[in-house]
Design a protein around this motif. Structure first.
Motif, PDB file in Angstrom:
ATOM      1  N   CYS A  99     -73.774 -49.263 -80.162  1.00 19.16           N
ATOM      2  CA  CYS A  99     -74.667 -48.179 -79.800  1.00 19.16           C
ATOM      3  C   CYS A  99     -75.865 -48.461 -80.745  1.00 19.16           C
ATOM      4  CB  CYS A  99     -74.334 -46.657 -80.188  1.00 19.16           C
ATOM      5  SG  CYS A  99     -72.748 -46.034 -79.231  1.00 19.16           S
ATOM      6  N   HIS A 100     -77.218 -48.715 -80.229  1.00 20.93           N
ATOM      7  CA  HIS A 100     -78.378 -49.092 -80.971  1.00 20.93           C
ATOM      8  C   HIS A 100     -79.492 -48.073 -80.438  1.00 20.93           C
ATOM      9  CE1 HIS A 100     -80.976 -51.767 -83.217  1.00 20.93           C
ATOM     10  NE2 HIS A 100     -82.037 -50.945 -82.454  1.00 20.93           N
ATOM     11  N   CYS A 101     -79.596 -46.814 -81.129  1.00 24.01           N
ATOM     12  CA  CYS A 101     -80.500 -45.648 -80.592  1.00 24.01           C
ATOM     13  C   CYS A 101     -81.605 -45.559 -81.576  1.00 24.01           C
ATOM     14  CB  CYS A 101     -79.705 -44.557 -80.516  1.00 24.01           C
ATOM     15  SG  CYS A 101     -78.042 -44.657 -79.382  1.00 24.01           S
ATOM     16  N   HIS A 102     -82.670 -45.226 -80.821  1.00 24.42           N
ATOM     17  CA  HIS A 102     -83.832 -44.896 -81.621  1.00 24.42           C
ATOM     18  C   HIS A 102     -84.045 -43.417 -81.484  1.00 24.42           C
ATOM     19  CE1 HIS A 102     -85.751 -48.754 -82.651  1.00 24.42           C
ATOM     20  NE2 HIS A 102     -84.609 -49.356 -81.944  1.00 24.42           N
ATOM     21  N   GLY A 113     -88.090 -44.287 -85.858  1.00 27.70           N
ATOM     22  CA  GLY A 113     -87.061 -44.570 -86.495  1.00 27.70           C
ATOM     23  C   GLY A 113     -85.515 -44.775 -85.854  1.00 27.70           C
ATOM     24  N   ASN A 114     -84.590 -45.174 -86.491  1.00 26.83           N
ATOM     25  CA  ASN A 114     -83.393 -45.550 -86.029  1.00 26.83           C
ATOM     26  C   ASN A 114     -82.222 -44.331 -86.320  1.00 26.83           C
ATOM     27  OD1 ASN A 114     -84.721 -48.021 -85.744  1.00 26.83           O
ATOM     28  ND2 ASN A 114     -82.891 -49.200 -85.626  1.00 26.83           N
ATOM     29  N   THR A 115     -81.172 -44.699 -85.748  1.00 28.92           N
ATOM     30  CA  THR A 115     -79.873 -43.660 -86.196  1.00 28.92           C
ATOM     31  C   THR A 115     -79.802 -44.064 -87.806  1.00 28.92           C
ATOM     32  OG1 THR A 115     -78.852 -44.085 -84.106  1.00 28.92           O
ATOM     33  CG2 THR A 115     -77.573 -43.336 -85.765  1.00 28.92           C
ATOM     34  N   ALA A 116     -79.600 -42.857 -88.315  1.00 28.78           N
ATOM     35  CA  ALA A 116     -79.258 -42.826 -89.525  1.00 28.78           C
ATOM     36  C   ALA A 116     -78.067 -43.126 -89.801  1.00 28.78           C
ATOM     37  CB  ALA A 116     -79.822 -41.456 -90.254  1.00 28.78           C
ATOM     38  N   LEU A 117     -77.649 -44.169 -90.903  1.00 28.44           N
ATOM     39  CA  LEU A 117     -76.477 -44.592 -91.354  1.00 28.44           C
ATOM     40  C   LEU A 117     -75.489 -43.512 -91.990  1.00 28.44           C
ATOM     41  CD1 LEU A 117     -75.291 -47.682 -93.175  1.00 28.44           C
ATOM     42  CD2 LEU A 117     -74.737 -45.477 -94.009  1.00 28.44           C
ATOM     43  N   THR A 150     -79.607 -47.520 -89.673  1.00 29.89           N
ATOM     44  CA  THR A 150     -80.343 -47.835 -90.935  1.00 29.89           C
ATOM     45  C   THR A 150     -80.133 -46.930 -91.951  1.00 29.89           C
ATOM     46  OG1 THR A 150     -82.440 -46.909 -90.352  1.00 29.89           O
ATOM     47  CG2 THR A 150     -82.102 -49.372 -89.578  1.00 29.89           C
ATOM     48  N   VAL A 151     -80.475 -47.247 -93.253  1.00 32.79           N
ATOM     49  CA  VAL A 151     -80.223 -46.300 -94.210  1.00 32.79           C
ATOM     50  C   VAL A 151     -81.613 -45.399 -94.131  1.00 32.79           C
ATOM     51  CG1 VAL A 151     -80.326 -45.946 -96.807  1.00 32.79           C
ATOM     52  CG2 VAL A 151     -78.907 -47.829 -95.715  1.00 32.79           C
ATOM     53  N   ASN A 152     -81.397 -44.063 -94.116  1.00 34.42           N
ATOM     54  CA  ASN A 152     -82.541 -43.170 -94.310  1.00 34.42           C
ATOM     55  C   ASN A 152     -82.930 -43.100 -92.808  1.00 34.42           C
ATOM     56  OD1 ASN A 152     -82.085 -42.743 -96.987  1.00 34.42           O
ATOM     57  ND2 ASN A 152     -83.589 -44.079 -97.402  1.00 34.42           N
ATOM     58  N   GLY A 153     -82.263 -43.799 -91.930  1.00 33.01           N
ATOM     59  CA  GLY A 153     -83.030 -43.698 -90.603  1.00 33.01           C
ATOM     60  C   GLY A 153     -84.534 -44.246 -90.193  1.00 33.01           C
ATOM     61  N   LEU A 165     -71.069 -55.984 -76.942  1.00 29.38           N
ATOM     62  CA  LEU A 165     -72.254 -55.638 -76.018  1.00 29.38           C
ATOM     63  C   LEU A 165     -73.141 -54.549 -76.668  1.00 29.38           C
ATOM     64  CD1 LEU A 165     -70.156 -55.360 -72.744  1.00 29.38           C
ATOM     65  CD2 LEU A 165     -71.638 -57.225 -73.718  1.00 29.38           C
ATOM     66  N   ASN A 166     -73.994 -54.737 -76.872  1.00 31.90           N
ATOM     67  CA  ASN A 166     -75.115 -53.749 -77.450  1.00 31.90           C
ATOM     68  C   ASN A 166     -75.845 -53.068 -76.345  1.00 31.90           C
ATOM     69  OD1 ASN A 166     -77.128 -52.228 -78.921  1.00 31.90           O
ATOM     70  ND2 ASN A 166     -78.100 -54.025 -79.988  1.00 31.90           N
ATOM     71  N   ILE A 167     -75.525 -51.812 -76.448  1.00 31.24           N
ATOM     72  CA  ILE A 167     -76.398 -50.911 -75.265  1.00 31.24           C
ATOM     73  C   ILE A 167     -77.525 -50.074 -75.958  1.00 31.24           C
ATOM     74  CG2 ILE A 167     -75.912 -49.320 -73.414  1.00 31.24           C
ATOM     75  CD1 ILE A 167     -74.531 -51.989 -73.041  1.00 31.24           C
ATOM     76  N   PRO A 168     -78.730 -50.666 -75.985  1.00 28.91           N
ATOM     77  CA  PRO A 168     -79.674 -49.950 -76.887  1.00 28.91           C
ATOM     78  C   PRO A 168     -80.523 -48.831 -75.938  1.00 28.91           C
ATOM     79  CG  PRO A 168     -80.026 -52.402 -76.864  1.00 28.91           C
ATOM     80  CD  PRO A 168     -79.168 -52.202 -75.573  1.00 28.91           C
ATOM     81  N   ASP A 169     -80.669 -47.891 -76.726  1.00 28.87           N
ATOM     82  CA  ASP A 169     -81.602 -46.795 -76.078  1.00 28.87           C
ATOM     83  C   ASP A 169     -82.938 -47.088 -76.790  1.00 28.87           C
ATOM     84  OD1 ASP A 169     -82.802 -44.702 -74.886  1.00 28.87           O
ATOM     85  OD2 ASP A 169     -81.998 -43.325 -76.161  1.00 28.87           O
ATOM     86  N   THR A 170     -83.417 -48.179 -76.562  1.00 24.62           N
ATOM     87  CA  THR A 170     -84.600 -48.789 -77.151  1.00 24.62           C
ATOM     88  C   THR A 170     -85.926 -47.609 -77.307  1.00 24.62           C
ATOM     89  OG1 THR A 170     -83.952 -50.796 -76.324  1.00 24.62           O
ATOM     90  CG2 THR A 170     -86.244 -50.847 -77.265  1.00 24.62           C
ATOM     91  N   THR A 171     -86.196 -46.837 -76.346  1.00 19.32           N
ATOM     92  CA  THR A 171     -87.316 -45.975 -76.356  1.00 19.32           C
ATOM     93  C   THR A 171     -86.743 -44.412 -76.894  1.00 19.32           C
ATOM     94  OG1 THR A 171     -87.187 -45.503 -74.083  1.00 19.32           O
ATOM     95  CG2 THR A 171     -88.411 -47.375 -74.871  1.00 19.32           C
ATOM     96  N   GLY A 172     -85.652 -44.316 -77.118  1.00 21.04           N
ATOM     97  CA  GLY A 172     -85.197 -43.054 -77.676  1.00 21.04           C
ATOM     98  C   GLY A 172     -85.340 -41.990 -76.513  1.00 21.04           C
ATOM     99  N   TYR A 173     -84.967 -42.255 -75.249  1.00 20.26           N
ATOM    100  CA  TYR A 173     -85.380 -41.629 -74.327  1.00 20.26           C
ATOM    101  C   TYR A 173     -84.039 -40.649 -73.655  1.00 20.26           C
ATOM    102  CZ  TYR A 173     -86.589 -40.053 -69.395  1.00 20.26           C
ATOM    103  OH  TYR A 173     -86.995 -39.364 -68.350  1.00 20.26           O
TER     104      TYR A 173
END
Length: 391
Positions: free
Chosen positions: A202-205, A238-242, A229-232, A167-175
């Motif tokens: 977790c899939h966070c922006h 951007g996304n969470t930085a690996l 992602t690598v380097n965010g 189950l992916n629970i994204p914070d799509t807008t980084g809010y």
């Protein structure tokens, strides 16, 4: 599904590649995918197969190449998307279809012009259909960060019944704030029937600079996969930085959470991605930025020279950086000058150092940084320097 292992789901080749100017051809994606597999990521999101013939080919070729990680293809909650993703993934050792739909009031009303009941129906149908092709189906509740927790829990429970494994629970807008996002994950853990049988992801922006903090908060509250992602790199900010989440977990062992990432490859992987994508990394970027292990303040330099841990919580070697950098500027002290001078062959006595330091400050006031060539010039200009022993 509780354990101390955090799966690393890398979406550099999907979410990261959506950044304007970062388009990669299939061969470039294969080079990065091979490195990600070697790095130790658990899942590689290879692309969005229905989006273009080129993306389909890339996902297909990555599926053939990758030996250890699961290979994932993104879809919408549309049968055609799912069919095409399944076809692209047919050569993968461990295929995963990643399907889903928006669940926030904003998405339901403005994006789909639908009802909550309709969204649940589409979510269930998408997961059920994907299960016809693969065992491993990840469901994303887009904009979960702004979705009412009770409704989100209901959606999650229904897709678990339909066969979702993640189950992916994204914070799509980084809010979300970290406490808010962590509470959301905990709410799902406590209120969704069957949640113990699946992995929460977790899939966070990073729109508010909180992607990494939110992902860690999610993991602390029961999530066992972090999408990064690598380097965010990623959409908008951007996304969470690996590299950030991996090193946070490594440096805080009391969390009792760990990954399978070979951290000594982090810097080299960062360089590979920035070169292939043509996306520079800001110098002050955590872990992999040029200044992450550089010191220019005299007080800091003196401390690091005496004992690295006075100002560094990470050993540079742990992420593949050769050593800390002592950068000479007008803010540098005698200890830093002596250290850099010794590196290039000069052993200075205290008197010699005092004399050289006065000349050094003249150089430092004229330019941003004093380099090794400048140090040689400084030594030549100091009257008594001719007696300095050169190693």
């Amino acid at each position: 599904m509780q354990s101390d292992k955090i799966q690393i789901f890398d979406t550099t080749l999907r979410d990261g590649e959506q950044v304007p100017g970062c388009k990669l051809d299939t061969q470039q994606k294969l080079v990065i995918a091979e490195r990600l597999d070697f790095l130790g990521v658990d899942v590689i999101e290879a692309g969005f197969p229905v989006s273009s013939p080129g993306d389909f080919t890339s996902v297909q070729e990555i599926a053939k190449l990758v030996k250890n990680a699961a290979v994932c293809g993104l879809t919408r909650a549309i049968k055609k998307d799912i069919e095409i993703a399944a076809d692209a993934l047919k050569f993968a050792n461990k295929p995963r279809i990643h399907t889903g739909i928006g669940t926030s009031d904003s998405h339901i009303q403005y994006k789909f012009n639908a009802s909550k009941k309709e969204v649940i129906r589409r979510a269930k149908e998408a997961v059920l259909y994907a299960k016809n092709f693969v065992d491993d189906v990840e469901f994303y509740a887009e904009d979960a960060g702004r979705t009412d927790n009770a409704f989100l829990a209901k959606v999650c429970e229904e897709v678990i019944k339909s066969g979702a494994t993640v189950l992916n629970i994204p914070d799509t807008t980084g809010y979300c704030l970290p406490e808010e996002y962590g509470t959301k994950i905990k709410y799902l853990k406590d209120n969704v029937k069957g949640i113990e049988n699946v992995i929460i992801s977790c899939h966070c922006h990073n729109d508010l600079g909180l992607a990494t903090a939110n992902s860690i908060a999610g993991a602390v509250n029961g999530a066992r996969q972090i999408e990064c992602t690598v380097n965010g790199i990623g959409e908008r900010a951007g996304n969470t930085a690996l590299e950030e989440v991996v090193m946070i977990l490594k440096q805080h062992p009391y969390l009792n959470l760990q990954t399978d990432i070979n951290t000594k490859l982090l810097y080299d992987t960062s360089m590979m991605v920035r070169e292939r994508m043509g996306m520079p990394v800001q110098p002050n970027k955590a872990i992999v930025g040029a200044n992450a292990f550089a010191h220019s303040s005299g007080i800091h330099q003196d401390g690091v020279i005496k004992n690295r841990e006075t100002y560094e919580i990470i050993n540079p070697a742990d992420v593949g950086v050769i050593e800390s950098a002592i950068v000479l500027t007008a803010r540098s002290g005698r200890a830093a000058l002596a250290y850099r001078a010794k590196k290039i062959g000069y052993e200075l006595t205290k008197i010699q150092l005092d004399t050289a330091y006065k000349t050094f400050l003249q150089f430092a006031d004229r330019q941003k940084e004093v380099i090794d060539e400048d140090i040689h010039q400084i030594m030549k200009q100091v009257n008594k320097i001719s007696k300095i022993a050169i190693a």
